[in-house]
Design an enzyme around this catalytic site. Structure first.
Site, PDB file in Angstrom:
ATOM      1  N   HIS A  72       0.849  -1.133  -0.117  1.00 39.05           N
ATOM      2  CA  HIS A  72      -0.433   0.175   0.161  1.00 39.05           C
ATOM      3  C   HIS A  72       0.903   1.416  -0.061  1.00 39.05           C
ATOM      4  O   HIS A  72       1.782   1.477   0.976  1.00 39.05           O
ATOM      5  CB  HIS A  72      -0.959  -0.034   1.224  1.00 39.05           C
ATOM      6  CG  HIS A  72      -1.977  -1.097   1.174  1.00 39.05           C
ATOM      7  ND1 HIS A  72      -2.558  -1.719   2.249  1.00 39.05           N
ATOM      8  CD2 HIS A  72      -2.484  -1.555   0.266  1.00 39.05           C
ATOM      9  CE1 HIS A  72      -3.228  -2.671   1.860  1.00 39.05           C
ATOM     10  NE2 HIS A  72      -3.364  -2.398   0.530  1.00 39.05           N
ATOM     11  N   ALA A  73       0.908   2.119  -0.849  1.00 38.13           N
ATOM     12  CA  ALA A  73       1.425   3.144  -1.209  1.00 38.13           C
ATOM     13  C   ALA A  73       1.969   3.943  -0.236  1.00 38.13           C
ATOM     14  O   ALA A  73       3.031   4.451   0.143  1.00 38.13           O
ATOM     15  CB  ALA A  73       0.988   3.920  -2.540  1.00 38.13           C
ATOM     16  N   ARG A  74       0.956   4.499   0.640  1.00 37.12           N
ATOM     17  CA  ARG A  74       0.890   5.507   1.533  1.00 37.12           C
ATOM     18  C   ARG A  74       1.714   5.232   2.775  1.00 37.12           C
ATOM     19  O   ARG A  74       1.758   5.926   3.684  1.00 37.12           O
ATOM     20  CB  ARG A  74      -0.318   5.989   1.724  1.00 37.12           C
ATOM     21  CG  ARG A  74      -1.469   5.100   2.518  1.00 37.12           C
ATOM     22  CD  ARG A  74      -2.623   5.446   2.343  1.00 37.12           C
ATOM     23  NE  ARG A  74      -3.825   4.641   3.022  1.00 37.12           N
ATOM     24  CZ  ARG A  74      -5.006   4.448   2.816  1.00 37.12           C
ATOM     25  NH1 ARG A  74      -5.786   5.586   2.212  1.00 37.12           N
ATOM     26  NH2 ARG A  74      -5.790   3.744   3.202  1.00 37.12           N
ATOM     27  N   GLU A  75       1.950   3.861   3.005  1.00 37.79           N
ATOM     28  CA  GLU A  75       2.507   3.247   4.167  1.00 37.79           C
ATOM     29  C   GLU A  75       3.942   3.392   4.314  1.00 37.79           C
ATOM     30  O   GLU A  75       4.576   2.356   4.165  1.00 37.79           O
ATOM     31  CB  GLU A  75       1.931   1.815   4.359  1.00 37.79           C
ATOM     32  CG  GLU A  75       0.224   1.760   4.344  1.00 37.79           C
ATOM     33  CD  GLU A  75      -0.199   0.474   4.478  1.00 37.79           C
ATOM     34  OE1 GLU A  75       0.492  -0.487   4.495  1.00 37.79           O
ATOM     35  OE2 GLU A  75      -1.573   0.458   4.433  1.00 37.79           O
ATOM     36  N   ASN A 123      -3.636  -5.898  -2.108  1.00 41.94           N
ATOM     37  CA  ASN A 123      -3.740  -6.799  -0.891  1.00 41.94           C
ATOM     38  C   ASN A 123      -5.262  -7.293  -0.836  1.00 41.94           C
ATOM     39  O   ASN A 123      -5.675  -7.887   0.156  1.00 41.94           O
ATOM     40  CB  ASN A 123      -3.499  -6.138   0.672  1.00 41.94           C
ATOM     41  CG  ASN A 123      -3.052  -7.024   1.540  1.00 41.94           C
ATOM     42  OD1 ASN A 123      -2.770  -8.366   1.193  1.00 41.94           O
ATOM     43  ND2 ASN A 123      -3.285  -7.103   2.705  1.00 41.94           N
ATOM     44  N   GLU A 177       0.971  -4.649  11.214  1.00 38.66           N
ATOM     45  CA  GLU A 177       0.725  -3.311  10.904  1.00 38.66           C
ATOM     46  C   GLU A 177       1.622  -2.567  11.951  1.00 38.66           C
ATOM     47  O   GLU A 177       1.512  -2.461  13.288  1.00 38.66           O
ATOM     48  CB  GLU A 177      -0.812  -2.898  11.432  1.00 38.66           C
ATOM     49  CG  GLU A 177      -1.776  -3.702  10.693  1.00 38.66           C
ATOM     50  CD  GLU A 177      -2.108  -2.794   9.193  1.00 38.66           C
ATOM     51  OE1 GLU A 177      -1.470  -2.053   8.963  1.00 38.66           O
ATOM     52  OE2 GLU A 177      -2.869  -3.429   8.496  1.00 38.66           O
ATOM     53  N   ARG A 231      -3.372   4.329  -1.971  1.00 36.29           N
ATOM     54  CA  ARG A 231      -2.936   3.287  -1.479  1.00 36.29           C
ATOM     55  C   ARG A 231      -2.933   2.216  -2.482  1.00 36.29           C
ATOM     56  O   ARG A 231      -2.105   1.230  -2.495  1.00 36.29           O
ATOM     57  CB  ARG A 231      -4.340   2.769  -0.867  1.00 36.29           C
ATOM     58  CG  ARG A 231      -4.570   1.468  -0.166  1.00 36.29           C
ATOM     59  CD  ARG A 231      -5.788   1.495   0.321  1.00 36.29           C
ATOM     60  NE  ARG A 231      -6.193  -0.035   0.427  1.00 36.29           N
ATOM     61  CZ  ARG A 231      -6.108  -0.605   1.799  1.00 36.29           C
ATOM     62  NH1 ARG A 231      -5.652  -0.390   2.800  1.00 36.29           N
ATOM     63  NH2 ARG A 231      -6.646  -2.114   1.890  1.00 36.29           N
TER      64      ARG A 231
HETATM   65 ZN    ZN Z   1      -1.620  -1.844   4.071  1.00 32.09          ZN
END
Ligand code: ZN
Ligand code: NAG
Ligand code: NAG
Ligand code: NAG
Length: 425
Positions: free
Chosen positions: A179-182, A253, A384, A233
């Site tokens: 997920h891009a923003r993570e 995902n 996470e 994301r």
């Molecule tokens: Zn994620």
């Protein structure tokens, strides 16, 4: 002079302009009906939940300007508790940037071997780091680029092994930035590389295991989150539906071939949890999938690194039942969480460990950890990482070093237990 000032102003403030007029709200449903009602709004109002609410636990949702009245009217008519989170999302993002900028200017760059961890790095630096490590430690590190992304960026990972995977040691696989923003997930994975080859304080980890480290699964989205939309994301593909140019991308995902598109997805292509036109539609997903296929017989642990929420989650995410490996999944998860919590120097929230659906209170399908587990990887987790501040994805860079160090402490414990429990598979 005036022109120059205007240009500078524009350059700084163009940054988050897509978020002009956006607001974010806390919403706290008090029943399953209210929760379902909110869910049904997602496609209609293109809502983006930063934190999903559950019954009696508030979430945070981003709401675009044209839908704000409808959104508030709905909440009022359904009597759903809510309050404002950010009156002006763009201003909040600008403020976060400004804080980060001031912080960066106060410090000289402290470059430890190859890559510095006092900022989130752009792709070119990350690729260069992977290249450098691969050439400097060519006896144990192989760089692999089996394909390029939708926008033609390399999908590159490292294989780290004392004997080029020949003797069939147990395999451990970590990936980041699905997920891009993570953003915090990327230094977490590159730091694992650092600790395996550059600053080796746990030599047993290379004696006992072969490693696969894939820091940026979704480079197109990652780049886009730097350039245009910080909260992006998905991938950036345009070939998945007729609205491809307007609403790009697929949630990687939700794109794996495991009870695909059955629960926890949205068919509306603008949604952040759009699963694609079919399982494995995305080349990024296919590259991760090929790693599973190639190594499934030897893979003892898979950690898909995400943010945020301080959670270690395990299958099955699609229905909340426990797999027949649940005891091992839970035990190892707890031990990793204990190691992270014990190491933690910042008072981040303590890690929670459990079945994904039970901890999150929602189901998902097509996730990578479920898929890995379904083909026999005994210890498959979604990690996470911690979040903090007004928006958990925008974790201040001062937390990079503490997070990567504490997470590594968890990986070390998890790897050793994986070897003890499943190493002779
Ligand atoms: Zn994620
Ligand atoms: C290697 O890691 C150890 C433990 O984290 C640390 O104390 C040491 O300063 C590191 N050495 C280098 C050269 O980075
Ligand atoms: C995904 O599932 C939904 C709900 O069952 C369905 O409407 C949609 O057509 C499916 N998407 C695809 C691409 O098959
Ligand atoms: C839940 O999902 C798992 C994985 O697909 C499956 O093996 C199991 O039978 C399901 N259980 C129920 C009660 O649906």
């Amino acid at each position: 002079m005036k022109v120059l000032l205007v240009c500078l102003f524009a350059a700084v403030y163009a940054k988050h302009e897509v978020y002009l007029g956006w607001k974010s709200f806390y919403v706290k449903p008090s029943s399953h009906d209210q929760l379902k009602g909110l869910g049904s709004l997602i496609p209609k109002l293109e809502l983006d939940f930063i934190i999903k609410p559950t019954v009696d636990r508030e979430g945070i949702v981003l709401v675009r300007p044209p839908y704000q009245d409808d959104f508030l009217n709905f909440l009022a008519s359904e009597k759903i508790e809510h309050w404002i989170h950010a009156e002006d999302v763009k201003a909040q993002l600008d403020k976060d940037d400004q804080m980060i900028e001031e912080y960066m200017q106060e410090r000289r760059s402290t470059k430890t071997e190859g890559m510095s961890y006092d900022r989130y790095q752009q792709l070119d630096i990350i690729y260069k780091y992977l290249d450098t490590v691969a050439s400097k430690y060519s006896d144990i590190v192989k760089i692999v680029t089996p394909a390029t992304s939708f926008e033609n960026r390399p999908l590159t990972y490292l294989k780290i092994s004392k004997d080029n995977f020949k003797s069939g040691k147990p395999v451990i696989f970590l990936d980041g930035a699905m997920h891009a923003r993570e953003w915090i997930t990327v230094p977490t994975v590159t730091y694992a590389i650092h600790k395996l080859v550059e600053n080796v304080t746990e030599p047993d980890l290379l004696d006992r295991f072969d490693w696969i480290l894939f820091p940026v699964v979704n480079p197109d989205g990652y780049q886009h989150s730097f350039d245009r939309e910080r909260m992006w994301r998905k991938t950036r593909s345009t070939d998945q539906h007729s609205m491809g140019r307007i609403c790009r991308g697929v949630d990687i995902n939700r794109n794996f071939d495991f009870v695909w598109n059955t629960t926890g997805t949205e068919s509306h292509p603008c949604s952040d949890i759009f699963p694609g036109s079919k399982a494995l539609s995305e080349v990024e997903t296919r590259v991760v999938n090929a790693i599973f296929t190639e190594h499934k017989d030897k893979m003892v642990m898979y950690l898909s690194v995400h943010s945020f929420g301080s959670m270690i989650l395990y299958p099955w995410s699609n229905n909340g039942t426990l797999s027949d490996r649940a005891f091992a999944l839970h035990t190892v998860g707890i031990r990793m969480a204990d190691a992270i919590n014990a190491f933690s120097v910042i008072n981040f929230p303590r890690y929670r460990v459990g079945n994904s659906a039970l901890v999150l209170d929602y189901f998902t399908s097509g996730s990578s950890d479920d898929y890995a587990h379904s083909i026999g990887v005994p210890l498959a987790y979604t990690l996470e990482l911690p979040g903090r501040g007004s928006n958990g994805f925008v974790l201040h860079p001062r937390y990079i070093k503490p997070v990567i160090a504490e997470t590594w402490a968890g990986v070390v414990v998890g790897a050793r237990m994986a070897g003890d429990l499943f190493g002779s598979r």
